[in-house]
Design a protein around this motif. Structure first.
Motif, PDB file in Angstrom:
ATOM      1  N   CYS A 100       0.924  -0.029  -4.504  1.00 36.78           N
ATOM      2  CA  CYS A 100       0.553   0.273  -3.117  1.00 36.78           C
ATOM      3  C   CYS A 100       0.362   1.762  -2.894  1.00 36.78           C
ATOM      4  CB  CYS A 100       1.647  -0.205  -2.158  1.00 36.78           C
ATOM      5  SG  CYS A 100       1.894  -1.974  -2.158  1.00 36.78           S
ATOM      6  N   THR A 101      -0.613   2.076  -2.077  1.00 40.19           N
ATOM      7  CA  THR A 101      -0.820   3.438  -1.617  1.00 40.19           C
ATOM      8  C   THR A 101      -0.032   3.629  -0.332  1.00 40.19           C
ATOM      9  OG1 THR A 101      -3.034   3.480  -2.560  1.00 40.19           O
ATOM     10  CG2 THR A 101      -2.561   5.095  -0.839  1.00 40.19           C
ATOM     11  N   ASP A 102       0.811   4.646  -0.312  1.00 37.45           N
ATOM     12  CA  ASP A 102       1.545   5.056   0.879  1.00 37.45           C
ATOM     13  C   ASP A 102       2.285   3.911   1.583  1.00 37.45           C
ATOM     14  OD1 ASP A 102       2.427   7.085   2.556  1.00 37.45           O
ATOM     15  OD2 ASP A 102       0.795   6.752   3.986  1.00 37.45           O
TER      16      ASP A 102
ATOM     17  N   LYS B 114      -3.587  -0.598  -4.213  1.00 35.01           N
ATOM     18  CA  LYS B 114      -4.315   0.429  -4.975  1.00 35.01           C
ATOM     19  C   LYS B 114      -5.516  -0.150  -5.704  1.00 35.01           C
ATOM     20  CE  LYS B 114      -0.599   3.711  -5.860  1.00 35.01           C
ATOM     21  NZ  LYS B 114       0.240   4.357  -6.893  1.00 35.01           N
TER      22      LYS B 114
ATOM     23  N   HIS C  71      -8.109  -3.896  -2.572  1.00 33.62           N
ATOM     24  CA  HIS C  71      -7.766  -2.734  -1.743  1.00 33.62           C
ATOM     25  C   HIS C  71      -7.415  -3.128  -0.307  1.00 33.62           C
ATOM     26  CE1 HIS C  71      -8.969  -0.100  -4.991  1.00 33.62           C
ATOM     27  NE2 HIS C  71     -10.075  -0.803  -5.107  1.00 33.62           N
TER      28      HIS C  71
END
Length: 161
Positions: A60-62, A88, A92
């Motif tokens: 995961c992003t952020d 990520k 997405h």
């Protein structure tokens, strides 16, 4: 006399500030034999618990947790939370999960159980390609028809419809 801080409150602070750089703070608050479960995992032990969050940061992003409420009973505490982030890799997908965590503390003041309750079908899988096409019709089977609800409210109130 100073008010004693509950171990769960420190756990909440660690969760809401969680980053790859400070995740050790969270690990320091759990027992070696911690039990963790969520819709995808059943984990026993601190090593597995660590792997859950390492995996979250890898995929995961952020990712961010916001805790909106905490309740305490004689045997457990309950955290109402929201998690946001983005996958990520493909597809997405933006993540927005709401759930509740049941937390138990051992006599040493360490978190010994972390039990997540959230709906992975309606909050995650329905938004994914391929599996979402299968999940959405299944979820719809259990959804009430809103016209029928409106119609029954009018009937209950004695109004013509």
């Amino acid at each position: 006399m100073a008010k004693k801080i509950r171990p769960v409150n420190a756990y909440v602070r660690a969760f809401t500030a969680l980053t790859p750089d400070n995740v050790e703070r969270l690990y320091d608050l759990v027992a070696d034999d911690v039990f963790f479960t969520d819709p995808f995992n059943v984990i026993h032990g601190k090593c597995g618990f660590r792997r859950i969050f390492d995996h979250m940061f890898e995929t995961c992003t952020d990712p961010r947790f916001t805790v909106s409420d905490v309740a305490h009973s004689d045997t457990a505490s309950y955290l109402r939370w929201q998690m946001t982030g983005q996958l990520k890799s493909w597809p997405h997908t933006n993540l927005l999960f709401e759930g509740m965590t049941e937390v138990h503390v051992n006599p040493e003041g360490l978190i010994c159980q972390h039990i997540d309750h959230w709906d992975s079908a309606s909050q995650l899988m329905r938004h994914l390609p391929v599996i979402g096409a299968i999940i959405r019709p299944i979820l719809k089977l259990f959804q009430l028809n809103h016209f029928l609800i409106w119609e029954s409210q009018l009937e209950f109130q004695g109004l013509p419809f």
